[in-house]
Design a protein around this motif. Structure first.
Motif, short mmCIF file in Angstrom:
data_model
loop_
_atom_site.label_atom_id
_atom_site.label_comp_id
_atom_site.label_asym_id
_atom_site.label_seq_id
_atom_site.Cartn_x
_atom_site.Cartn_y
_atom_site.Cartn_z
N GLU A 133 14.42 -99.48 7.42
CA GLU A 133 14.25 -99.10 8.82
C GLU A 133 13.96 -97.61 8.96
O GLU A 133 13.17 -97.21 9.82
N LEU A 134 14.60 -96.79 8.14
CA LEU A 134 14.35 -95.34 8.17
C LEU A 134 12.91 -95.04 7.79
O LEU A 134 12.23 -94.23 8.44
N SER A 191 10.63 -96.00 10.59
CA SER A 191 10.70 -95.04 11.70
C SER A 191 9.87 -93.80 11.41
O SER A 191 9.14 -93.29 12.29
#
Length: 376
Positions: A145-146, A149
């Motif tokens: 997810e990082l 992003s």
């Protein structure tokens, strides 16, 4: 080593495993895909209803900026103006909100379909566990997810720069245009800029959706032993299935034996086969087999027949033919009508003789008319 290999989750999840996971709310979902669809629909709605919205905003501005003499002495003029503003904005905003609402539903069900789970909506103690929270924060999924992003920010910033550079001169020219063309053009440029930014987010969604499917399948993979256990639980163990079959047979046998007293005649082999026939001229077009059996079952049928004084006749060929050609509660085949008719006629004459209303019937013919195609 065999036990270890059997415990490895290398097999694709079964339909039952997928169904059970869906009941728990565990389905493949891509937040980026849902977000991209909603944003693109928002930009499209702005392009579709932008002109209508620009005219509404212009009319509202002119209405609120104009002060007539009658408005000074009218206490409700402010509320009237706000009502006019609401009516102006109702149509364009309704269209925009409707498109966004449909897109939010479609975008979030494109991957995984529609699913609602009370179990997933309920509280879970694991969600309040600090250790589980740390694992989620610093696990592989959090790292993915990082990275997504960071990529989203980089892509959106890059696309925004290119779009602003492309439309820079057109945006600057807006100050030279008169109303309402300047408002319409501003919303037009805004819609295309917004659509370009949203399309850039869809790049991440195109990558994220297959990853979420792969990750969901990976989490639900099963070992060979799990598949065997699931099959065993769903189908039942051989011992359980055997007990069920025996119980069903016993119940069926009991129901069949309860029908023997209603029969008109029992045709036997004489020891190995026994069939019970019932003929109701007003109900059946042909005699019906209400019970049949071999060996011990045949002996039990004869015993019940003797207890209820039902005629028992020996006709080995006919007994075997009826047993193999006719199911329970089904009429006999047409090929056996003639043979069974002689049996029933003999039984009828025997009943009349026992009541003293007729002479003793002749002995039943040994060779009844049984066609070769139904002989056994």
């Amino acid at each position: 080593m065999a036990e270890e290999s059997g415990g490895e989750k290398t097999e694709q999840p079964t339909p039952k495993k997928l169904q059970d996971a869906a009941k728990k709310g565990q389905i493949a979902r891509s937040k980026d895909l849902g977000t991209a669809v909603v944003l693109i629909a928002s930009a499209a709605s702005l392009l579709i209803f932008g002109k209508m919205l620009a005219i509404a905003v212009l009319n509202i501005g002119q209405r609120l900026m104009r002060l007539d003499q009658k408005d000074i002495f009218e206490p409700n003029s402010m509320f009237t103006a706000w009502g006019d503003a609401g009516r102006e904005l109702a149509a364009p905003l309704s269209g925009i909100f409707l498109l966004i609402l449909v897109a939010s539903f479609v975008g979030n069900t494109l991957l995984g379909g529609f699913n609602f789970s009370w179990e997933a909506a309920g509280p879970k103690a694991s969600k309040m566990n600090p250790m589980q929270g740390f694992k989620r924060m610093f696990g592989l999924q959090a790292l993915v997810e990082l990275i997504k992003s960071i990529l989203k920010v980089a892509v959106v910033v890059g696309v925004a720069y290119l779009l602003l550079k492309l439309f820079f001169m057109d945006i600057m020219a807006l100050s030279l245009m008169s109303e309402p063309n300047n408002i319409e053009s501003a919303l037009y440029f805004l819609g295309w800029l917004f659509l370009g930014l949203c399309a850039s987010v869809s790049i991440i969604a195109v990558v994220d959706a297959p990853y979420q499917l792969w990750n969901h399948t990976k989490q639900l993979k099963m070992s060979l032993q799990e598949i065997k256990d699931e099959h065993k639980n769903s189908e039942g163990s051989p011992e359980t299935k055997g007990r069920i079959r025996r119980t069903q047979m016993q119940m069926s046998m009991k129901r069949m034996m309860q029908q023997v007293p209603t029969a008109d005649v029992i045709v036997t082999n004489p020891t190995h086969y026994a069939v019970a026939l019932k003929y109701d001229q007003g109900k059946f077009r042909a005699p019906v087999v209400v019970a049949k059996g071999v060996d011990e079952v045949a002996m039990h049928i004869r015993k019940i027949a003797n207890e209820h004084k039902i005629p028992v006749l020996e006709s080995p060929a006919l007994a075997r033919s009826i047993y193999y050609t006719t199911k329970l509660d089904h009429p006999i085949p047409e090929q056996l009508f003639a043979a069974v008719a002689q049996i029933l006629a003999y039984v009828y004459q025997l009943k009349m003789y026992r009541k003293g209303k007729g002479s003793r019937p002749k002995s039943l013919a040994k060779d009844l008319p049984i066609p070769e195609d139904v002989r056994h």
